[in-house]
Design a protein around this motif. Sequence first.
Motif, PDB file in Angstrom:
ATOM      1  N   ARG A 110       0.838  -1.208   0.000  1.00 48.86           N
ATOM      2  CA  ARG A 110       0.000   0.000   0.000  1.00 48.86           C
ATOM      3  C   ARG A 110       0.866   1.249   0.000  1.00 48.86           C
ATOM      4  O   ARG A 110       0.655   2.178  -0.777  1.00 48.86           O
ATOM      5  CB  ARG A 110      -0.938  -0.011   1.204  1.00 48.86           C
ATOM      6  CG  ARG A 110      -1.941   1.117   1.192  1.00 48.86           C
ATOM      7  CD  ARG A 110      -2.898   1.013   2.387  1.00 48.86           C
ATOM      8  NE  ARG A 110      -4.053   1.851   2.207  1.00 48.86           N
ATOM      9  CZ  ARG A 110      -4.054   3.179   2.345  1.00 48.86           C
ATOM     10  NH1 ARG A 110      -2.958   3.812   2.662  1.00 48.86           N
ATOM     11  NH2 ARG A 110      -5.171   3.856   2.150  1.00 48.86           N
ATOM     12  N   LEU A 113       2.709   1.638  -3.368  1.00 49.96           N
ATOM     13  CA  LEU A 113       1.808   2.084  -4.434  1.00 49.96           C
ATOM     14  C   LEU A 113       1.455   3.562  -4.285  1.00 49.96           C
ATOM     15  O   LEU A 113       1.387   4.288  -5.282  1.00 49.96           O
ATOM     16  CB  LEU A 113       0.540   1.219  -4.443  1.00 49.96           C
ATOM     17  CG  LEU A 113       0.732  -0.201  -4.977  1.00 49.96           C
ATOM     18  CD1 LEU A 113      -0.414  -1.097  -4.543  1.00 49.96           C
ATOM     19  CD2 LEU A 113       0.885  -0.196  -6.489  1.00 49.96           C
ATOM     20  N   GLN A 114       1.251   4.022  -3.069  1.00 54.39           N
ATOM     21  CA  GLN A 114       0.971   5.442  -2.873  1.00 54.39           C
ATOM     22  C   GLN A 114       2.178   6.286  -3.283  1.00 54.39           C
ATOM     23  O   GLN A 114       2.016   7.354  -3.861  1.00 54.39           O
ATOM     24  CB  GLN A 114       0.569   5.724  -1.426  1.00 54.39           C
ATOM     25  CG  GLN A 114      -0.851   5.279  -1.143  1.00 54.39           C
ATOM     26  CD  GLN A 114      -1.310   5.638   0.249  1.00 54.39           C
ATOM     27  OE1 GLN A 114      -0.632   5.348   1.229  1.00 54.39           O
ATOM     28  NE2 GLN A 114      -2.479   6.252   0.332  1.00 54.39           N
ATOM     29  N   ALA A 123      -4.384   2.270  -3.952  1.00 55.96           N
ATOM     30  CA  ALA A 123      -3.379   1.563  -3.154  1.00 55.96           C
ATOM     31  C   ALA A 123      -4.025   0.411  -2.389  1.00 55.96           C
ATOM     32  O   ALA A 123      -3.418  -0.665  -2.254  1.00 55.96           O
ATOM     33  CB  ALA A 123      -2.690   2.531  -2.199  1.00 55.96           C
TER      34      ALA A 123
END
Length: 164
Positions: A110, A113-114, A123
């Motif tokens: 997460r 991805l952010q 995310a």
Amino acid sequence: MLFRSDNRKANAVIELARLAPSGGKLMRGTDRHKAVEFTIRTCFAFSSILMPPLKPQDRSRITVLELDKLSAGMPEPALDAKRLRGLGALLRRRVVDGWPRFVRTFAYYRSALQQQGHSARGADQFGTLLTCADILLFDGDVDPAMAQQWVQRAAAGDLRETSE
């Protein structure tokens, strides 16, 4: 599920899928004509040759996995039901065995991805998929080099779900 050319059934199921992750409320009538409220919580998996048109809010919530055509000369996939049941059992066992590391693996993906430009929803969505893939394929903690390759392949601007 059979879809008519006007997509009414497909749209109803997609609307239900939009409500489910956040615990949406549904009303149903009883045989005594009384309304009963239900909280719906589930995830959905769709399979289709032809995908119905999706609204932007649905497009950002539904991940579409597209299969490539088989290369010329490749044998057809072996779709033996007994073999596939066994494979499903093995995958389920991997998920159960890897479940204790889900939260920390998800947090890793997460965050990565952010950092690559995904919104919180993106995310969460792609982080969950990458976490599940990681649990199915590997033992132990996230391999940062492998994870970075996966995250780069899921860059926000490169995915239909986030670029349209």
